[in-house]
Design a protein around this motif. Sequence first.
Motif, PDB file in Angstrom:
ATOM      1  N   GLY A  34       0.804  -1.296   0.033  1.00 49.37           N
ATOM      2  CA  GLY A  34       0.214   0.175   0.378  1.00 49.37           C
ATOM      3  C   GLY A  34       1.200   1.520   0.186  1.00 49.37           C
ATOM      4  N   THR A  35       1.738   1.301  -0.354  1.00 50.92           N
ATOM      5  CA  THR A  35       2.775   2.181  -0.421  1.00 50.92           C
ATOM      6  C   THR A  35       3.177   3.335  -1.208  1.00 50.92           C
ATOM      7  OG1 THR A  35       5.269   1.117  -0.083  1.00 50.92           O
ATOM      8  CG2 THR A  35       4.252   1.493   1.857  1.00 50.92           C
ATOM      9  N   ARG A  36       3.418   4.187  -0.788  1.00 51.42           N
ATOM     10  CA  ARG A  36       3.844   5.324  -2.311  1.00 51.42           C
ATOM     11  C   ARG A  36       5.836   5.726  -1.465  1.00 51.42           C
ATOM     12  NH1 ARG A  36      -1.146   6.685  -0.908  1.00 51.42           N
ATOM     13  NH2 ARG A  36      -0.924   8.566  -0.211  1.00 51.42           N
ATOM     14  N   ALA A  37       5.871   6.528  -2.799  1.00 51.96           N
ATOM     15  CA  ALA A  37       7.386   7.108  -1.939  1.00 51.96           C
ATOM     16  C   ALA A  37       7.076   8.160  -0.751  1.00 51.96           C
ATOM     17  CB  ALA A  37       7.649   8.136  -2.733  1.00 51.96           C
ATOM     18  N   ILE A  38       5.825   9.143  -0.894  1.00 51.52           N
ATOM     19  CA  ILE A  38       6.249   9.376   0.253  1.00 51.52           C
ATOM     20  C   ILE A  38       5.971   8.618   1.822  1.00 51.52           C
ATOM     21  CG2 ILE A  38       3.484   9.222   0.804  1.00 51.52           C
ATOM     22  CD1 ILE A  38       3.687  12.473   1.770  1.00 51.52           C
ATOM     23  N   HIS A  39       5.718   7.726   2.088  1.00 48.84           N
ATOM     24  CA  HIS A  39       5.476   6.725   3.333  1.00 48.84           C
ATOM     25  C   HIS A  39       7.049   6.219   3.487  1.00 48.84           C
ATOM     26  CE1 HIS A  39       0.993   5.640   1.986  1.00 48.84           C
ATOM     27  NE2 HIS A  39       1.226   6.227   2.727  1.00 48.84           N
ATOM     28  N   TYR A  40       8.102   6.611   2.654  1.00 47.67           N
ATOM     29  CA  TYR A  40       9.623   6.110   2.923  1.00 47.67           C
ATOM     30  C   TYR A  40      10.244   7.056   3.665  1.00 47.67           C
ATOM     31  CZ  TYR A  40       9.448   1.025   1.709  1.00 47.67           C
ATOM     32  OH  TYR A  40       9.210   0.068   1.384  1.00 47.67           O
ATOM     33  N   ILE A  41       9.353   8.372   3.340  1.00 45.82           N
ATOM     34  CA  ILE A  41       9.897  10.109   3.889  1.00 45.82           C
ATOM     35  C   ILE A  41       9.353  10.302   5.530  1.00 45.82           C
ATOM     36  CG2 ILE A  41      10.231  12.374   4.144  1.00 45.82           C
ATOM     37  CD1 ILE A  41      12.149  10.324   1.770  1.00 45.82           C
ATOM     38  N   ASN A  42       8.042   9.664   5.337  1.00 51.22           N
ATOM     39  CA  ASN A  42       7.141  10.642   5.913  1.00 51.22           C
ATOM     40  C   ASN A  42       6.643   8.872   7.623  1.00 51.22           C
ATOM     41  OD1 ASN A  42       6.862  12.957   5.172  1.00 51.22           O
ATOM     42  ND2 ASN A  42       4.989  13.218   4.398  1.00 51.22           N
ATOM     43  N   GLY A  43       7.262   8.178   6.368  1.00 55.71           N
ATOM     44  CA  GLY A  43       6.428   7.261   7.821  1.00 55.71           C
ATOM     45  C   GLY A  43       5.004   6.269   7.555  1.00 55.71           C
ATOM     46  N   LEU A  44       4.653   5.594   8.101  1.00 51.87           N
ATOM     47  CA  LEU A  44       4.139   4.717   8.238  1.00 51.87           C
ATOM     48  C   LEU A  44       3.334   3.790   8.978  1.00 51.87           C
ATOM     49  CD1 LEU A  44       1.219   3.817   6.349  1.00 51.87           C
ATOM     50  CD2 LEU A  44       2.548   1.808   5.358  1.00 51.87           C
ATOM     51  N   ASP A  45       2.103   3.882   9.910  1.00 54.20           N
ATOM     52  CA  ASP A  45       1.772   3.673  10.696  1.00 54.20           C
ATOM     53  C   ASP A  45       1.524   1.634  11.174  1.00 54.20           C
ATOM     54  OD1 ASP A  45       1.640   5.826  12.120  1.00 54.20           O
ATOM     55  OD2 ASP A  45      -0.154   5.523  12.527  1.00 54.20           O
ATOM     56  N   ASN A  46       1.404   1.176   9.991  1.00 54.01           N
ATOM     57  CA  ASN A  46       1.152  -0.236  10.191  1.00 54.01           C
ATOM     58  C   ASN A  46       1.305  -0.730   8.245  1.00 54.01           C
ATOM     59  OD1 ASN A  46       0.090  -2.730  10.338  1.00 54.01           O
ATOM     60  ND2 ASN A  46      -1.623  -2.423   9.505  1.00 54.01           N
ATOM     61  N   CYS A  47       1.515  -1.433   8.536  1.00 54.23           N
ATOM     62  CA  CYS A  47       1.958  -2.288   6.935  1.00 54.23           C
ATOM     63  C   CYS A  47       1.486  -3.253   6.649  1.00 54.23           C
ATOM     64  CB  CYS A  47       3.788  -2.106   6.817  1.00 54.23           C
ATOM     65  SG  CYS A  47       5.011  -1.449   6.412  1.00 54.23           S
ATOM     66  N   ASN A  48       0.319  -3.626   5.650  1.00 56.80           N
ATOM     67  CA  ASN A  48      -0.605  -4.225   5.877  1.00 56.80           C
ATOM     68  C   ASN A  48       0.248  -5.612   5.567  1.00 56.80           C
ATOM     69  OD1 ASN A  48      -2.374  -6.410   5.887  1.00 56.80           O
ATOM     70  ND2 ASN A  48      -3.811  -4.982   4.673  1.00 56.80           N
ATOM     71  N   GLY A  49       1.047  -6.305   5.419  1.00 60.90           N
ATOM     72  CA  GLY A  49       1.577  -6.737   4.367  1.00 60.90           C
ATOM     73  C   GLY A  49       3.467  -6.515   4.110  1.00 60.90           C
ATOM     74  N   ALA A  50       4.317  -7.499   4.741  1.00 59.47           N
ATOM     75  CA  ALA A  50       5.499  -6.838   4.142  1.00 59.47           C
ATOM     76  C   ALA A  50       6.702  -7.693   4.231  1.00 59.47           C
ATOM     77  CB  ALA A  50       5.789  -5.548   5.933  1.00 59.47           C
ATOM     78  N   LEU A  51       7.645  -7.120   3.638  1.00 62.64           N
ATOM     79  CA  LEU A  51       9.096  -8.100   3.837  1.00 62.64           C
ATOM     80  C   LEU A  51      10.295  -6.411   4.054  1.00 62.64           C
ATOM     81  CD1 LEU A  51      10.098 -10.551   2.854  1.00 62.64           C
ATOM     82  CD2 LEU A  51      10.806  -9.320   0.635  1.00 62.64           C
ATOM     83  N   ALA A  52      11.041  -7.208   4.737  1.00 62.56           N
ATOM     84  CA  ALA A  52      12.641  -6.782   5.312  1.00 62.56           C
ATOM     85  C   ALA A  52      13.440  -8.356   5.548  1.00 62.56           C
ATOM     86  CB  ALA A  52      12.379  -6.379   6.900  1.00 62.56           C
ATOM     87  N   ILE A  53      14.545  -7.898   4.666  1.00 62.76           N
ATOM     88  CA  ILE A  53      15.501  -8.491   4.347  1.00 62.76           C
ATOM     89  C   ILE A  53      16.938  -7.839   4.275  1.00 62.76           C
ATOM     90  CG2 ILE A  53      16.438 -10.307   3.498  1.00 62.76           C
ATOM     91  CD1 ILE A  53      14.403 -11.028   1.202  1.00 62.76           C
ATOM     92  N   GLU A  54      17.697  -7.838   5.824  1.00 67.09           N
ATOM     93  CA  GLU A  54      18.797  -6.786   5.326  1.00 67.09           C
ATOM     94  C   GLU A  54      20.439  -7.781   5.512  1.00 67.09           C
ATOM     95  OE1 GLU A  54      17.614  -5.743   9.548  1.00 67.09           O
ATOM     96  OE2 GLU A  54      17.083  -3.898   8.461  1.00 67.09           O
TER      97      GLU A  54
END
Length: 230
Positions: A34-54
């Motif tokens: 559900g994200t757009r570029a702005i969410h990676y700058i301003n933040g988002l309270d909840n990711c309804n489906g996510a993936l993080a690999i570091e």
Amino acid sequence: ILLVGDSHVVGYGQHFYDLFKAEGFNTYVYGCSGTRAIHYINGLDNCNGALAIENSENSKNNLELTERFFNQKFKEYNPNIVVFSFGTNYLNANGVNSDNAITTLLDHVNGKKCFWVGAPISKSKTNHIFSREINNELSRIIGDRCTFINPVQISELEDKMTGGTFHFNSEGSKILAEALHTKIIYGLSWYSNLMGEDPITDSEVPSVTPGEERMIEGNDEPVVYNRKQE
């Protein structure tokens, strides 16, 4: 290499990670539905489906997009290559022009090798038209600051969607990751030199799919070419 994006990254991010990790890259992947570029700058309270690999075999299915998330990760990892994957969610957000964060992200990666993956095709005729409009506008805004990759022009993805949505099935996610890998890896002259190979020009990039796109100045639509037919 740092990849950030929307739900499509949640789908193809693991394949992307595996391909680039096998090449020896430190690889970081963040996807939030559900994200757009702005969410990676301003933040988002909840990711309804996510993936993080570091840069690890251990992936996470949760992600907290804190304020200035991209800024922090970019500074922490100092990547040589940055890949943005946004487009679809502008359909419900008054279009691309509503998101000033696109240029903010581009400002951050100035001088880095940058790629932007746009909105894919949809089985819905109306949404398919919107995808083309969004990608044309994204390409115009991005200009020559990033290499724009248009999934609509990767013909093998057309029948790899789930239902009438924009999302790829598992096969489609793998195909997209492989196409991105080919586009990126063969465009890096410094990588080719490291491997003792001659740099490969854009026109020589082999296709892993029947269709590959190239943006031609003055054209509204990417021109599709297939190396096998040349």
